[in-house]
Design a protein around this motif. Structure first.
Motif, PDB file in Angstrom:
ATOM      1  N   LYS A   1      -4.056  -6.595  -4.446  1.00 21.76           N
ATOM      2  CA  LYS A   1      -2.722  -7.701  -4.506  1.00 21.76           C
ATOM      3  C   LYS A   1      -1.742  -6.814  -3.965  1.00 21.76           C
ATOM      4  O   LYS A   1      -0.331  -7.252  -3.621  1.00 21.76           O
ATOM      5  N   LEU A   2      -1.620  -6.067  -5.280  1.00 22.56           N
ATOM      6  CA  LEU A   2      -0.088  -5.178  -5.289  1.00 22.56           C
ATOM      7  C   LEU A   2       0.122  -4.023  -3.783  1.00 22.56           C
ATOM      8  O   LEU A   2       1.079  -4.089  -3.263  1.00 22.56           O
ATOM      9  N   ARG A   3      -0.633  -3.557  -2.575  1.00 15.76           N
ATOM     10  CA  ARG A   3       0.640  -3.684  -1.411  1.00 15.76           C
ATOM     11  C   ARG A   3       0.297  -4.589  -0.832  1.00 15.76           C
ATOM     12  O   ARG A   3       1.057  -4.689   0.045  1.00 15.76           O
ATOM     13  N   ASP A   4      -0.513  -5.865  -1.570  1.00 20.95           N
ATOM     14  CA  ASP A   4      -0.147  -7.079  -0.384  1.00 20.95           C
ATOM     15  C   ASP A   4       1.531  -7.517  -0.731  1.00 20.95           C
ATOM     16  O   ASP A   4       1.967  -7.574   0.082  1.00 20.95           O
ATOM     17  N   TRP A   5       1.752  -7.629  -1.972  1.00 13.15           N
ATOM     18  CA  TRP A   5       2.669  -8.123  -2.355  1.00 13.15           C
ATOM     19  C   TRP A   5       4.233  -6.836  -2.185  1.00 13.15           C
ATOM     20  O   TRP A   5       5.013  -7.733  -1.571  1.00 13.15           O
ATOM     21  N   PHE A   6       3.559  -5.766  -2.139  1.00 15.61           N
ATOM     22  CA  PHE A   6       4.795  -4.707  -2.010  1.00 15.61           C
ATOM     23  C   PHE A   6       5.006  -4.561  -0.343  1.00 15.61           C
ATOM     24  O   PHE A   6       5.641  -2.971   0.070  1.00 15.61           O
ATOM     25  N   ASP A   7       3.947  -5.121   0.243  1.00 14.57           N
ATOM     26  CA  ASP A   7       4.043  -4.432   2.301  1.00 14.57           C
ATOM     27  C   ASP A   7       3.667  -2.843   2.136  1.00 14.57           C
ATOM     28  O   ASP A   7       4.692  -2.145   3.355  1.00 14.57           O
ATOM     29  N   ASP A   8       3.091  -1.767   1.309  1.00 17.08           N
ATOM     30  CA  ASP A   8       2.624  -0.731   1.668  1.00 17.08           C
ATOM     31  C   ASP A   8       2.068  -0.109   0.706  1.00 17.08           C
ATOM     32  O   ASP A   8       1.295  -1.495   0.202  1.00 17.08           O
ATOM     33  N   PRO A   9       1.240   0.902   1.182  1.00 15.10           N
ATOM     34  CA  PRO A   9      -0.579   1.255   0.452  1.00 15.10           C
ATOM     35  C   PRO A   9      -0.269   1.699  -0.932  1.00 15.10           C
ATOM     36  O   PRO A   9      -1.067   1.671  -2.062  1.00 15.10           O
ATOM     37  N   LEU A  10       1.027   2.061  -1.192  1.00 14.61           N
ATOM     38  CA  LEU A  10       0.931   2.421  -2.425  1.00 14.61           C
ATOM     39  C   LEU A  10       0.068   3.987  -3.129  1.00 14.61           C
ATOM     40  O   LEU A  10       0.932   4.770  -3.516  1.00 14.61           O
ATOM     41  N   PHE A  11      -0.786   3.553  -2.587  1.00 10.53           N
ATOM     42  CA  PHE A  11      -1.112   5.211  -3.039  1.00 10.53           C
ATOM     43  C   PHE A  11      -2.496   5.807  -1.560  1.00 10.53           C
ATOM     44  O   PHE A  11      -2.519   4.512  -1.440  1.00 10.53           O
ATOM     45  N   VAL A  12      -2.716   6.523  -1.161  1.00  8.88           N
ATOM     46  CA  VAL A  12      -3.417   7.136  -0.518  1.00  8.88           C
ATOM     47  C   VAL A  12      -4.599   7.598  -0.829  1.00  8.88           C
ATOM     48  O   VAL A  12      -4.039   8.521  -2.206  1.00  8.88           O
ATOM     49  N   ASN A  13      -5.593   7.906   0.003  1.00 12.88           N
ATOM     50  CA  ASN A  13      -6.471   8.194  -1.022  1.00 12.88           C
ATOM     51  C   ASN A  13      -6.021  10.003  -0.501  1.00 12.88           C
ATOM     52  O   ASN A  13      -6.196  10.730   1.030  1.00 12.88           O
ATOM     53  N   THR A  14      -6.549  11.022  -1.068  1.00 13.96           N
ATOM     54  CA  THR A  14      -7.028  12.934  -0.995  1.00 13.96           C
ATOM     55  C   THR A  14      -8.048  13.357  -2.193  1.00 13.96           C
ATOM     56  O   THR A  14      -8.650  12.441  -2.885  1.00 13.96           O
ATOM     57  N   PRO A  15      -8.344  14.257  -1.196  1.00 15.86           N
ATOM     58  CA  PRO A  15      -9.727  14.826  -1.689  1.00 15.86           C
ATOM     59  C   PRO A  15      -9.654  14.953  -3.045  1.00 15.86           C
ATOM     60  O   PRO A  15     -10.022  15.414  -3.776  1.00 15.86           O
ATOM     61  N   LYS A  16      -8.005  15.322  -4.221  1.00 16.14           N
ATOM     62  CA  LYS A  16      -8.191  15.285  -5.654  1.00 16.14           C
ATOM     63  C   LYS A  16      -7.701  14.132  -5.979  1.00 16.14           C
ATOM     64  O   LYS A  16      -6.999  13.791  -7.266  1.00 16.14           O
ATOM     65  N   GLY A  17      -7.626  13.068  -5.168  1.00 17.27           N
ATOM     66  CA  GLY A  17      -7.363  11.590  -5.918  1.00 17.27           C
ATOM     67  C   GLY A  17      -6.711  11.543  -5.343  1.00 17.27           C
ATOM     68  O   GLY A  17      -6.413  11.368  -4.577  1.00 17.27           O
TER      69      GLY A  17
END
Length: 319
Positions: free
Chosen positions: A45-61
């Motif tokens: 929902k937050l990603r839709d609201w801000f139209d941004d991924p906000l976080f990306v997955n990495t091997p460290k989280g």
């Protein structure tokens, strides 16, 4: 167009703030006492609201995107203010607030008593720290160690202290403008001579270090004319330079903002004030815009907005 804020569940902002701290859906879920699936749905929902991924997955989280990084301090401020609001009763007034101010001295001293009274009337038991503006004050604003600053900048086009050179993340507002003036004893021998540039440069000067620099716009203006002051003494503040200029049998003179005239009339009545003997074009390069300075992240902080308005009401009519 982004939907109205009224349609955003503000609990989602709490989830986002925890995600920026934990960088983990499962750890955030544990903090909220909900399932990871619930946090994942909130993140969508937050990603839709801000139209941004906000976080990306990495091997460290999770790794925050630049947008999320830019909101981190705002989210922390919002959560703090939300908690304060929810803890209040209608008859309560804000208490225990901390204020850290960096104001050029002696400008600070003129209105300090009234400023303290206004803060304490609005915020019971407020803790107030005052600092003289110095070379590290911008850094303190950036680090969140200082709430707001009030200081003079420079107008000379080659100055390193011009408003145009402030970092992009710093907001400012000019409260009033001032011109430097010359301060010297009433019995100074210069007063028996015609007041012109020759007389101004004939006598030794008391200078101050300003933001780690021993030269300022006046020295640039003089240099353009092939002239130079005779600096006999360098000190760290206007108060010190005015104090020394006022000493008996002293033939040194000093230069300080015109607002210091009120300060000298109270504490150093033996000093007189004269204009710097230069033409109008050169004066324009010496104009000092006294400026209120704060970090952009505090633009909508209620405490800082109130403080800014209060300082403006006290200092805007300083001249």
């Amino acid at each position: 167009m982004k939907p109205s804020l009224a349609r955003l569940d503000l609990n989602l902002l709490h989830t986002l703030q925890l995600l920026t701290q934990e960088l983990s859906v499962s750890k955030t879920a544990a903090k909220l006492n909900v399932t990871p699936s619930t946090v994942s749905k909130s993140l969508r929902k937050l990603r839709d609201w801000f139209d941004d991924p906000l976080f990306v997955n990495t091997p460290k989280g999770l790794a925050p995107t630049p947008l999320t990084q830019s909101m981190e301090q705002d989210l922390a401020d919002w959560l703090q203010m939300s908690s304060q609001i929810l803890e209040k009763h209608s008859e309560d007034s804000p208490q225990g607030m901390h204020f850290d101010l960096a104001i050029e001295s002696p400008l600070l001293l003129f209105k300090l008593n009234e400023l303290i009274q206004r803060i304490q009337h609005r915020y019971s038991n407020a803790k107030i720290n005052t600092h003289n503006w110095d070379y590290d004050s911008i850094g303190a604003l950036v680090r969140g160690e200082m709430d707001i600053g009030l200081t003079g900048r420079e107008s000379h086009p080659r100055s390193k202290e011009s408003l145009e050179l402030l970092p992009y993340f710093i907001d400012f507002e000019i409260l009033f403008s001032d011109l430097p003036r010359v301060y010297l004893r009433k019995d100074h021998p210069a007063l028996s001579e015609e007041w012109n540039m020759d007389t101004f440069l004939k006598y030794p000067h008391i200078n101050i270090v300003w933001e780690q620099s021993e030269t300022w716009a006046l020295d640039e203006v003089l240099s353009e004319q092939g002239l130079k002051r005779d600096i006999a003494l360098t000190m760290s503040s206007f108060e010190q330079s005015l104090f020394m200029a006022a000493q008996p049998q002293q033939n040194m003179l000093t230069t300080a903002p015109e607002y210091c005239l009120g300060y000298t009339q109270q504490l150093h009545p033996e000093l007189v004030c004269l204009p710097v003997p230069i033409n109008k074009a050169a004066q324009d390069k010496l104009l000092i815009p006294f400026t209120l300075i704060w970090h952009k992240r505090n633009a909508h902080n209620p405490k800082l907005r109130w403080l800014k308005d209060t300082i403006k009401s006290l200092y805007c009519r300083q001249k």
